[in-house]
Design a protein around this motif. Structure first.
Motif, PDB file in Angstrom:
ATOM      1  N   UNK B 175       0.832  -1.194   0.000  1.00  0.00           N
ATOM      2  CA  UNK B 175       0.000   0.000   0.000  1.00  0.00           C
ATOM      3  C   UNK B 175       0.873   1.253   0.000  1.00  0.00           C
ATOM      4  N   UNK B 176       1.922   1.204   0.799  1.00  0.00           N
ATOM      5  CA  UNK B 176       2.869   2.307   0.895  1.00  0.00           C
ATOM      6  C   UNK B 176       3.504   2.601  -0.465  1.00  0.00           C
ATOM      7  N   UNK B 177       3.697   1.528  -1.256  1.00  0.00           N
ATOM      8  CA  UNK B 177       4.341   1.686  -2.559  1.00  0.00           C
ATOM      9  C   UNK B 177       3.325   1.992  -3.653  1.00  0.00           C
ATOM     10  N   UNK B 178       2.096   2.306  -3.257  1.00  0.00           N
ATOM     11  CA  UNK B 178       1.129   2.803  -4.224  1.00  0.00           C
ATOM     12  C   UNK B 178       0.059   1.822  -4.664  1.00  0.00           C
ATOM     13  N   UNK B 179      -0.013   0.634  -4.060  1.00  0.00           N
ATOM     14  CA  UNK B 179      -1.007  -0.344  -4.515  1.00  0.00           C
ATOM     15  C   UNK B 179      -2.345  -0.119  -3.824  1.00  0.00           C
ATOM     16  N   UNK B 180      -3.410  -0.033  -4.611  1.00  0.00           N
ATOM     17  CA  UNK B 180      -4.745  -0.046  -4.014  1.00  0.00           C
ATOM     18  C   UNK B 180      -5.096  -1.489  -3.675  1.00  0.00           C
ATOM     19  N   UNK B 181      -6.324  -1.728  -3.174  1.00  0.00           N
ATOM     20  CA  UNK B 181      -6.566  -3.066  -2.631  1.00  0.00           C
ATOM     21  C   UNK B 181      -6.520  -4.142  -3.718  1.00  0.00           C
ATOM     22  N   UNK B 182      -6.946  -3.829  -4.934  1.00  0.00           N
ATOM     23  CA  UNK B 182      -6.872  -4.830  -5.993  1.00  0.00           C
ATOM     24  C   UNK B 182      -5.415  -5.154  -6.342  1.00  0.00           C
ATOM     25  N   UNK B 183      -4.587  -4.111  -6.430  1.00  0.00           N
ATOM     26  CA  UNK B 183      -3.168  -4.349  -6.737  1.00  0.00           C
ATOM     27  C   UNK B 183      -2.501  -5.141  -5.623  1.00  0.00           C
ATOM     28  N   UNK B 184      -2.941  -4.922  -4.389  1.00  0.00           N
ATOM     29  CA  UNK B 184      -2.368  -5.693  -3.276  1.00  0.00           C
ATOM     30  C   UNK B 184      -2.700  -7.171  -3.421  1.00  0.00           C
ATOM     31  N   UNK B 185      -3.965  -7.432  -3.814  1.00  0.00           N
ATOM     32  CA  UNK B 185      -4.364  -8.834  -3.998  1.00  0.00           C
ATOM     33  C   UNK B 185      -3.554  -9.459  -5.123  1.00  0.00           C
ATOM     34  N   UNK B 186      -3.469  -8.727  -6.239  1.00  0.00           N
ATOM     35  CA  UNK B 186      -2.831  -9.288  -7.428  1.00  0.00           C
ATOM     36  C   UNK B 186      -1.323  -9.474  -7.243  1.00  0.00           C
ATOM     37  N   UNK B 187      -0.686  -8.507  -6.620  1.00  0.00           N
ATOM     38  CA  UNK B 187       0.777  -8.520  -6.598  1.00  0.00           C
ATOM     39  C   UNK B 187       1.382  -9.137  -5.349  1.00  0.00           C
ATOM     40  N   UNK B 188       0.599  -9.212  -4.277  1.00  0.00           N
ATOM     41  CA  UNK B 188       1.173  -9.771  -3.049  1.00  0.00           C
ATOM     42  C   UNK B 188       0.405 -11.019  -2.594  1.00  0.00           C
ATOM     43  N   UNK B 189      -0.909 -10.862  -2.405  1.00  0.00           N
ATOM     44  CA  UNK B 189      -1.657 -11.980  -1.815  1.00  0.00           C
ATOM     45  C   UNK B 189      -1.679 -13.178  -2.752  1.00  0.00           C
ATOM     46  N   UNK B 190      -2.006 -12.952  -4.029  1.00  0.00           N
ATOM     47  CA  UNK B 190      -2.097 -14.091  -4.947  1.00  0.00           C
ATOM     48  C   UNK B 190      -0.779 -14.852  -5.079  1.00  0.00           C
ATOM     49  N   UNK B 191       0.331 -14.162  -5.370  1.00  0.00           N
ATOM     50  CA  UNK B 191       1.576 -14.934  -5.476  1.00  0.00           C
ATOM     51  C   UNK B 191       1.940 -15.675  -4.196  1.00  0.00           C
ATOM     52  N   UNK B 192       1.643 -15.060  -3.057  1.00  0.00           N
ATOM     53  CA  UNK B 192       2.054 -15.700  -1.809  1.00  0.00           C
ATOM     54  C   UNK B 192       1.124 -16.839  -1.403  1.00  0.00           C
ATOM     55  N   UNK B 193      -0.053 -16.931  -2.039  1.00  0.00           N
ATOM     56  CA  UNK B 193      -0.954 -18.024  -1.675  1.00  0.00           C
ATOM     57  C   UNK B 193      -0.901 -19.153  -2.692  1.00  0.00           C
ATOM     58  N   UNK B 194      -0.017 -19.054  -3.681  1.00  0.00           N
ATOM     59  CA  UNK B 194       0.081 -20.129  -4.682  1.00  0.00           C
ATOM     60  C   UNK B 194       0.267 -21.518  -4.041  1.00  0.00           C
TER      61      UNK B 194
END
Lengths: 375, 273
Positions: B175-194
């Motif tokens: 979020x600090x680096x500019x991600x809104x909640x969708x970008x957070x899901x796509x770029x952090x949550x999804x890869x980490x839950x693979x």
């Protein structure tokens, strides 16, 4: 340095349940300065940082960024970036992609991203680390990646939450210099949070000493050290002998049963005050030549100097001297007028006694407080 | 390699015996039957008969894939919502997800019959509204519904676990680096839950592809899945044990391949991205 304020916090109140974490905080942060929030664990320094970052909303008060109120603006829309206590690097991305994270979110072109990432990694001395995975990096290297990742976005303000707490002493010293260099080179505002007073003094343009959700003093490191505003600041920053005294007149103070010349004025006649004398400002002289006389009760050799405790009428003074003394010696103390600092009585008066026991005094230096983020 | 101590061998012994009796021995028996005829002589003719079951194999895989995809699409948002709730609510939902698993899965499948049947709950309700009864039971849809219903906890649990392990400071950093909640899901949550998604898919796909009970009860006789075929052959008589074993062996190999591919995919994911 420009004197323009980039961030202003006005009358900020925050409570977690019953506990008041920030109690009417007012703080103006100037553009391009290195400002440090310093205080013990639970003083509200991390909370202050989180309010600026936008991770936390104040219960009341105003957050102003470049003359615009930004209360309620989500963190991803703020022109500040944070370096987290435990770095919070993305474990699924390599060094390059971690640094590129914010740039990809901004949808920059690939060659632009590459240029910026390379530049940032060069700035933090990590050339050639692009392909490395985060888990193979040492703590210091991870720290550098975190810095590169944050500044790649060219923030106007960089927030640093105890970034050096997890590093060992030697590395911490190097990183202090490094951060200072980066700050000067980029010319952006750094808001640095630490509980380490030495770190605060060496790095900062200005230090904000906090305790119990309130600011105790704001000033340059020299101001904070030489002219502490109350007993808390005097005690928290460095070592100090804090005594009860009476201001007999301008430039005349009485404590420990002796009348001293000093450089302070503007107090009422016979006003009760707190007197601070730093251990390194006291000279040891033969007993008959001293302003005060006492017995040495303990001697520690610290390399650069001896740290000795002298009992004077029941009050244990700490004195740092290069003259060797022995336990049981009768010595005299000589104190120059400019070594004496007079403070008004405050809520902290009497809380910090003498050196008869090593209280929490020394612990500030040693305890690394990773739990600070849930204050 | 360091040598195992005598003590650790003793402790491991019961499990080794267990594994030998209940895993290795049955496997050996299965392989033996697969490569012999009813007289016990070595033969490959069993494999020649596989062609007759092509359709059942294909159908099983198609159904299992559909069920797995639906389960994933339902479970992922569910797990995400759960991690956003209060801890007490998370525990409550977890309990509710686990609760059906306390009941036997045959009984749970049976209960769907009474819901989907031509005179079942849904059709009775539709009748009250004046709508003609729908054919719900004995359809492919009912079979897939049964699979999704029975196996969805195995999808939610690993995904939820992977998600709740994500350090909140990573999301703050994003979020600090500019991600809104969708970008957070796509770029952090999804890869980490693979990894969670991979084990979820495996744990749903494997039982779905080999199930026989669900298709019999909810699919009628219209849909013959490979599990049904194997069960049918075993029930028909000893002369079919060999073909049934061959089918089981092939099914196992297929599942093994799928699992390997999935795991491979999971590993790649972490490196490439």
């Amino acid at each position: 340095m420009t004197k323009q304020n980039i961030i202003e916090l006005k009358d900020i109140f925050v409570s977690f349940g019953e506990e008041k974490v920030l109690d009417g905080l007012n703080l103006a942060i100037r553009d391009k300065e290195f400002i440090t929030l310093l205080g013990p664990s639970g003083c509200g320094k991390t909370t202050t940082l989180r309010i600026i970052a936008g991770f936390l909303d104040a219960d009341s008060g105003e957050v102003v960024f470049e003359d615009k109120t930004i209360n309620g603006v989500p963190s991803y829309k703020r022109q500040v970036n944070t370096i987290f206590q435990r770095y919070a690097l993305f474990p699924h991305l390599n060094v390059y992609e971690n640094v590129a994270f914010g740039l990809r979110v901004k949808k920059l072109k690939e060659d632009e991203i590459k240029e910026i990432v390379t530049e940032m990694l060069h700035l933090v001395n990590l050339d050639g680390f692009e392909k490395r995975s985060i888990s193979t990096l040492s703590g210091g290297q991870q720290q550098r990646v975190a810095i590169a990742r944050a500044i790649a976005n060219k923030p106007k303000v960089l927030l640093l939450d105890e970034p050096l707490a997890a590093l060992d002493l030697k590395l911490r010293k190097d990183m202090q210099k490094e951060l200072r260099r980066i700050q000067r080179q980029l010319g952006i505002t750094f808001v640095f949070v630490t509980h380490d007073q030495e770190e605060a003094l060496t790095m900062s343009d200005r230090v904000v000493v906090m305790n119990k959700g309130k600011i105790q003093q704001i000033g340059t490191p020299q101001d904070i050290y030489n002219e502490p505003e109350n007993a808390f600041v005097a005690d928290f920053i460095g070592e100090s002998n804090i005594l009860d005294g009476i201001m007999r007149d301008d430039f005349v103070a009485e404590f420990s049963g002796h009348v001293f010349d000093c450089l302070d004025k503007g107090f009422d006649k016979n006003e009760n005050v707190d007197v601070v004398v730093r251990p390194e400002d006291v000279d040891i002289v033969p007993a008959d030549k001293g302003m005060l006389k006492g017995t040495v009760t303990s001697v520690d050799f610290l390399g650069v100097h001896y740290e000795i405790i002298v009992d004077i009428g029941g009050f244990k003074w700490m004195i740092q001297t290069t003259d060797e003394c022995f336990v049981g010696d009768n010595v005299g103390l000589y104190i120059e007028p400019d070594a004496i600092h007079i403070m008004k009585k405050s809520e902290y008066s009497g809380l910090y006694g003498d050196y008869s026991t090593y209280s929490e005094e020394m612990e500030h230096l040693s305890d690394i407080e990773p739990e600070d983020d849930d204050e | 390699m360091n040598k195992k101590s005598f003590g650790s061998r003793i402790v491991a012994a019961p499990y080794i015996v267990w594994a030998a009796i209940f895993i290795i021995v049955p496997l050996v028996i299965m392989v033996y039957f697969a490569f012999t005829d009813s007289n016990g002589a070595f033969t490959l003719t069993n494999f020649a008969q596989i062609g007759r079951f092509k359709k059942a194999f294909g159908l099983s895989i198609v159904y299992a894939v559909i069920a797995t995809v639906i389960t994933l699409l339902l479970a992922y948002p569910m797990a995400y919502c759960m991690t956003k709730m209060k801890v007490s609510s998370q525990r409550m939902i977890m309990l509710l997800i686990m609760l059906p698993m306390w009941m036997n899965f045959l009984i749970r499948t049976y209960s769907w019959i009474s819901i989907l049947a031509n005179t079942g709950l849904i059709n009775k309700f539709l009748g009250l509204l004046g709508i003609k009864p729908l054919q719900l039971i004995n359809t492919p849809g009912a079979v897939i519904l049964g699979m999704v219903y029975d196996f969805i906890p195995y999808m939610i649990l690993p995904i939820y676990t992977a998600m709740s392990k994500i350090d909140n400071s990573l999301l703050e950093a994003a979020s600090d680096l500019g991600s809104n909640s969708w970008a957070r899901i796509k770029r952090v949550i999804m890869p980490l839950t693979v990894p969670g998604v991979i084990s979820g898919i495996t744990m749903v796909f494997v039982p779905s592809v080999s199930t026989f009970y669900i298709s019999q009860k909810l699919g009628g006789n219209k849909t013959l899945l490979i599990g049904d075929a194997i069960e049918y052959l075993f029930n028909t008589g000893p002369q079919y044990y060999n073909v049934a074993s061959t089918l089981s062996l092939i099914l196992m190999v297929l599942i093994l391949l799928c699992t390997l591919i999935m795991n491979r995919f999971g590993d790649d994911e972490e490196v490439v991205v």
